[in-house]
Structures are given as structure tokens and as C-alpha cells.
Write a protein that holds these residues in place. Structure first.
Motif, mmCIF file in Angstrom:
data_model
loop_
_atom_site.group_PDB
_atom_site.id
_atom_site.type_symbol
_atom_site.label_atom_id
_atom_site.label_comp_id
_atom_site.label_asym_id
_atom_site.label_seq_id
_atom_site.Cartn_x
_atom_site.Cartn_y
_atom_site.Cartn_z
ATOM 1 N N LEU A 217 0.830 -1.205 0.000
ATOM 2 C CA LEU A 217 0.000 0.000 0.000
ATOM 3 C C LEU A 217 0.865 1.255 0.000
ATOM 4 O O LEU A 217 0.627 2.201 -0.768
ATOM 5 N N LEU A 218 1.882 1.284 0.863
ATOM 6 C CA LEU A 218 2.762 2.446 0.925
ATOM 7 C C LEU A 218 3.546 2.616 -0.374
ATOM 8 O O LEU A 218 3.688 3.736 -0.891
ATOM 9 N N SER A 219 4.064 1.509 -0.898
ATOM 10 C CA SER A 219 4.868 1.597 -2.120
ATOM 11 C C SER A 219 4.035 2.074 -3.300
ATOM 12 O O SER A 219 4.451 2.967 -4.060
ATOM 13 N N PHE A 220 2.863 1.484 -3.472
ATOM 14 C CA PHE A 220 2.013 1.860 -4.601
ATOM 15 C C PHE A 220 1.532 3.301 -4.473
ATOM 16 O O PHE A 220 1.586 4.084 -5.443
ATOM 17 N N SER A 221 1.057 3.683 -3.283
ATOM 18 C CA SER A 221 0.539 5.045 -3.121
ATOM 19 C C SER A 221 1.632 6.087 -3.309
ATOM 20 O O SER A 221 1.363 7.204 -3.775
ATOM 21 N N TYR A 222 2.882 5.717 -2.963
ATOM 22 C CA TYR A 222 3.977 6.665 -3.177
ATOM 23 C C TYR A 222 4.273 6.825 -4.656
ATOM 24 O O TYR A 222 4.449 7.947 -5.157
ATOM 25 N N CYS A 223 4.326 5.718 -5.397
ATOM 26 C CA CYS A 223 4.697 5.775 -6.808
ATOM 27 C C CYS A 223 3.687 6.564 -7.639
ATOM 28 O O CYS A 223 4.062 7.258 -8.590
ATOM 29 N N VAL A 224 2.395 6.432 -7.319
ATOM 30 C CA VAL A 224 1.363 7.113 -8.097
ATOM 31 C C VAL A 224 0.909 8.414 -7.428
ATOM 32 O O VAL A 224 -0.122 8.977 -7.791
ATOM 33 N N ASN A 225 1.677 8.861 -6.440
ATOM 34 C CA ASN A 225 1.438 10.146 -5.782
ATOM 35 C C ASN A 225 0.094 10.195 -5.040
ATOM 36 O O ASN A 225 -0.588 11.221 -5.022
ATOM 37 N N TYR A 226 -0.257 9.067 -4.389
ATOM 38 C CA TYR A 226 -1.387 9.059 -3.463
ATOM 39 C C TYR A 226 -0.899 9.385 -2.050
ATOM 40 O O TYR A 226 -1.390 8.849 -1.072
ATOM 41 N N ILE A 227 0.046 10.267 -1.956
ATOM 42 C CA ILE A 227 0.704 10.513 -0.680
ATOM 43 C C ILE A 227 -0.238 11.147 0.322
ATOM 44 O O ILE A 227 -0.169 10.869 1.529
ATOM 45 N N ARG A 228 -1.142 11.969 -0.143
ATOM 46 C CA ARG A 228 -2.025 12.658 0.802
ATOM 47 C C ARG A 228 -2.923 11.671 1.545
ATOM 48 O O ARG A 228 -3.029 11.727 2.779
ATOM 49 N N ILE A 229 -3.578 10.790 0.818
ATOM 50 C CA ILE A 229 -4.433 9.816 1.481
ATOM 51 C C ILE A 229 -3.590 8.792 2.229
ATOM 52 O O ILE A 229 -3.993 8.268 3.285
ATOM 53 N N GLY A 230 -2.380 8.505 1.736
ATOM 54 C CA GLY A 230 -1.501 7.554 2.412
ATOM 55 C C GLY A 230 -1.061 8.025 3.782
ATOM 56 O O GLY A 230 -0.988 7.241 4.734
ATOM 57 N N THR A 231 -0.762 9.310 3.910
ATOM 58 C CA THR A 231 -0.359 9.841 5.217
ATOM 59 C C THR A 231 -1.504 9.759 6.222
ATOM 60 O O THR A 231 -1.272 9.507 7.416
ATOM 61 N N LEU A 232 -2.728 9.944 5.770
ATOM 62 C CA LEU A 232 -3.874 9.833 6.678
ATOM 63 C C LEU A 232 -4.060 8.398 7.155
ATOM 64 O O LEU A 232 -4.407 8.160 8.323
#
Length: 406
Positions: A217-232
Motif C-alpha cells: 500500500l505504501l509503495s504503490f501510493s507513493y509511486c502514483v502520488n497518493y501521498i495525501r491519502i496515504g499519510t492519513l
């Protein structure tokens, strides 16, 4: 971008009409790149080294302050045949296997059962090791939650979830969010690296699935720039984990029962609210529904939400264990953490084992010795009674003869 392998095809991971070239509008320092994930490996190794230093120098004095005691272990008598069976075949032999071991080793059934019990107890982790693991996770989750809250509380998407998708994918990444991501990724990587030496608990498989889903989840969200929802997502999970590990720390100590119970109740409430209410109604609703206000569904959309659903399924599994603990707590029968603080091995009755170890020789048969002592005691009482009766009858006979002589 044409040199990227097929796995990174933009129509897989990006919405329709969005390309990897759109990311070029961001500066290099503000743009997440897949190669950035490689730093997670040295960070994971660094966490493993820090864990070693923590267990060696910080955990022992902390444990002594809380009254954590190391369990006294009694080693079984050396038996190469039983040791070979224990290591190669089974730690808990069946009745038929015990019978065959009796003829093979020349021991009684009781001796073999006692040997395997002592051998399993020898492999059980001590309280100090359990405390060290809980303390390490407590300090990490506390640090991660505090740092995450500080770097997110002023962001617009912390208060308005629609901001998670506004302007996507041209969303600059701040340096604090980058390190927040990498440290969390490195920590979960270290948990997988140490999975063979850490305590194996009864929810071992669920923990492995959780760690793998989190890393993906962290790797995928980082690569596709889902960082905002990932940090939450990371901040939400760390909030209840702090309370869980702190409750474990006080549970392993002596004289902290009321503190442990209080922390457990607070943890149960926070866990059930954050994982069963906030996570599905806020996080999953944001990724499933609110994101559709910006783009249409695509492969990456389904992949990301499937990973979130896996986490939610694990939340429901753990919530069931926690509710069962709450029920036992209210009934006054709560003795151990049913979520993740019990080893996968069935726990032996330590008090019975200690009593046997004190009162018997490892090469003898305790049940027979105990029965023999009881029998000897009863025979002594019977013998004494017979002697007293004979003396009484003898004295009466002498007195009767003296009367007749007179």
C-alpha cells in the motif's frame, strides 16, 4: 517514459487522460519516483540495528523499573532420541507416538510427557523479551504518530478529504511527508526481516498479511502520488497501536494491573472507533467515492482499494478478538491479550510444571512417588492405631488377672 516496463504502463496506474509526463510539471525534489523506494531497504536494516541496541541497553532497565521478571526455566534431562523427535517431527506427540517413544527410550508415559512439557517451556519467550518487543514498538509508534500529526495538522487535506484529489496528479510532495513515508516503510520492512526471530503469536499469519499489505500500500501510493491519502492512513493506524503496546508493557510488569486495565479499555475504544468507524467512513469512502469526483475508475484505483479492503478485513478480525477480551474483562476473567500477546504454542500450566519440578526427580515417576508417600502415611496411621489397641488390650488383661489373684 517509453523505456518503462509494462508493469508501469500509465493506463494501469493513472486515470484516463493523465500520463506520467504530467508529473514533469513538478520539480524533481517535489516529485515521487519509484527509485526512491530503494532507500527503504537501508532504513529497514537501520531499524534492525537500532532494535538490537534498544533490546540490549534500554529495554532491560525499563523492564526493571516496571517490575518485569524473568521466568525461571528448568531444562529437561538430556535425551538425544526425544530431542531428535522434538526438533524433526513434532513438539506435541500424539498418544500413539508416546507409546512408541516409551519402548524406544525406556521411559514411562509420565516421564515423556513431562520431558516434552519442559522442552516446550524452554522454547517459550521470556517476559523480558516480550517487554522489549512491546517497548520498541511503543516508542516507534509514539514517535511516528507525533511526527505525522505535526507535519499533517496544517495541511488542507487533514481537514477536507476532497483536497486529497484536488489537482491530482500535480501535487507537490513535501520533504517531511517523504521522510514520514520512508520511515514507516522501513519500519514495516524491519518487522518482516525480524519475523523469524520475533515472538510468534497466534495471529502470526494475519500479522504477516498486514505487514505485506501495508508495504504494498505504501509503495504503490507513493509511486502514483497518493501521498495525501496515504499519510492519513498511517496516522490513523498509529493512533491505536500506541495504546496497545503501552498496555502490553504494563501487563508484563508486576503491580501495574489497574494501569494495564485502564490502557486496555482506552485502546479498545480507540481501536473500534478508528478502525471500524473512521477508517471505512472517512478513508475508504474518500478513495471509493470522493476520488470519482475527479477521475473515472482504472486499474490502480481498484488495486489501491483492494489493499484497503484487506486492511479492513484484518481490522474486523482483530476487533472480534478485542470484543471477546472486553467481555472477559467485564466478567472478571481477563488474564491475557487474545489479540496478539499469546504465542502460537499452547501455553502449559506453569504452576503445575513448577510444582512437579520442585517435588520430583526428572528421572522418577512423580505420580507413583506421590501415591507411595500417601500410602505410607496411611499405613503409618493404621499401624499406630493397631499398636495402641494392642497396648490397651494388654493393659486391660493384666489388670483383670491381678483382680482375680487378689
Amino acid at each position: 517514459m517509453d523505456l518503462l516496463p509494462d508493469v508501469w504502463r500509465q493506463d494501469f496506474w493513472l486515470p484516463s487522460g493523465v500520463t506520467w509526463m504530467d508529473m514533469d510539471q513538478l520539480a524533481d525534489a517535489d516529485r515521487p519516483r519509484p527509485l526512491d523506494l530503494l532507500i527503504a531497504l537501508p532504513l529497514a536494516l537501520g531499524f534492525v540495528a537500532l532494535r538490537y541496541l534498544f533490546d540490549r541497553y534500554l529495554a532491560p532497565p525499563m523492564g526493571r523499573c516496571l517490575g518485569v521478571k524473568k521466568r525461571l526455566q528448568v531444562t529437561p534431562a538430556p535425551s538425544p532420541k526425544l530431542e531428535s523427535f522434538y526438533t524433526q517431527r513434532s513438539r506435541q506427540p500424539t498418544q500413539s507416538e508416546i507409546v512408541s517413544l516409551m519402548s524406544l527410550c525406556g521411559k514411562t508415559q509420565r516421564q515423556i510427557e513431562t520431558w516434552f512439557r519442559l522442552r516446550r517451556n524452554q522454547d517459550r519467550p521470556c517476559q523480558t523479551k516480550k517487554f522489549g518487543e512491546a517497548a520498541w514498538r511503543f516508542f516507534f509508534y509514539l514517535t511516528a504518530f507525533t511526527a505525522g500529526l505535526v507535519c499533517l495538522i496544517d495541511t488542507p487535506w487533514f481537514w477536507d478529504r476532497r483536497e486529497c484529489w484536488r489537482g491530482y496528479p500535480v501535487q507537490p510532495m513535501e520533504t517531511t511527508h517523504y521522510w514520514y513515508y520512508m520511515l514507516e516503510l522501513g519500519f514495516y520492512g524491519s518487522l518482516l526481516l525480524r519475523i523469524s526471530v520475533d515472538i510468534k503469536r497466534k495471529d502470526f499469519k494475519e500479522q504477516v498479511i498486514h505487514h505485506l499489505a501495508t508495504i504494498f500500500l505504501l509503495s504503490f501510493s507513493y509511486c502514483v502520488n497518493y501521498i495525501r491519502i496515504g499519510t492519513l492512513v498511517m496516522l490513523l493506524h498509529d493512533s491505536s497501536d500506541i495504546l496497545l503496546e503501552s498496555a502490553k508493557m504494563f501487563n508484563y510488569g508486576s503491580g501495574w494491573r489497574r494501569t494495564c486495565d485502564t490502557l486496555f479499555i482506552v485502546f479498545a475504544v480507540v481501536f473500534l472507533v478508528t478502525r471500524l468507524v473512521v477508517f471505512p467512513s472517512k478513508i475508504i469512502h474518500t478513495t471509493l467515492v470522493l476520488s470519482m469526483e475527479v477521475f473515472e475508475p482504472f486499474v490502480g484505483y481498484y488495486f489501491f482499494n483492494v489493499l484497503l479492503m484487506v486492511l479492513q478485513a484484518l481490522h474486523i478480525f482483530w476487533a472480534g478478538l478485542i470484543l471477546r477480551m472486553v467481555y472477559k474483562f467485564l466478567k472478571g476473567k481477563l488474564e491475557k491479550d487474545e489479540r496478539s500477546d499469546e504465542e502460537s504454542e499452547d501455553v502449559e500450566d506453569e504452576e503445575d510444571s513448577k510444582g512437579e519440578e520442585v517435588n520430583k526427580d526428572q528421572g522418577g515417576d512423580y505420580c507413583w512417588e506421590k501415591s507411595k508417600d500417601t500410602l505410607n502415611s496411611k499405613l503409618s496411621v493404621l499401624t499406630n492405631s493397631c499398636v495402641l489397641n494392642n497396648l490397651t488390650n494388654h493393659r486391660a488383661s493384666i489388670a483383670d488377672r491381678m483382680r482375680k489373684a487378689q
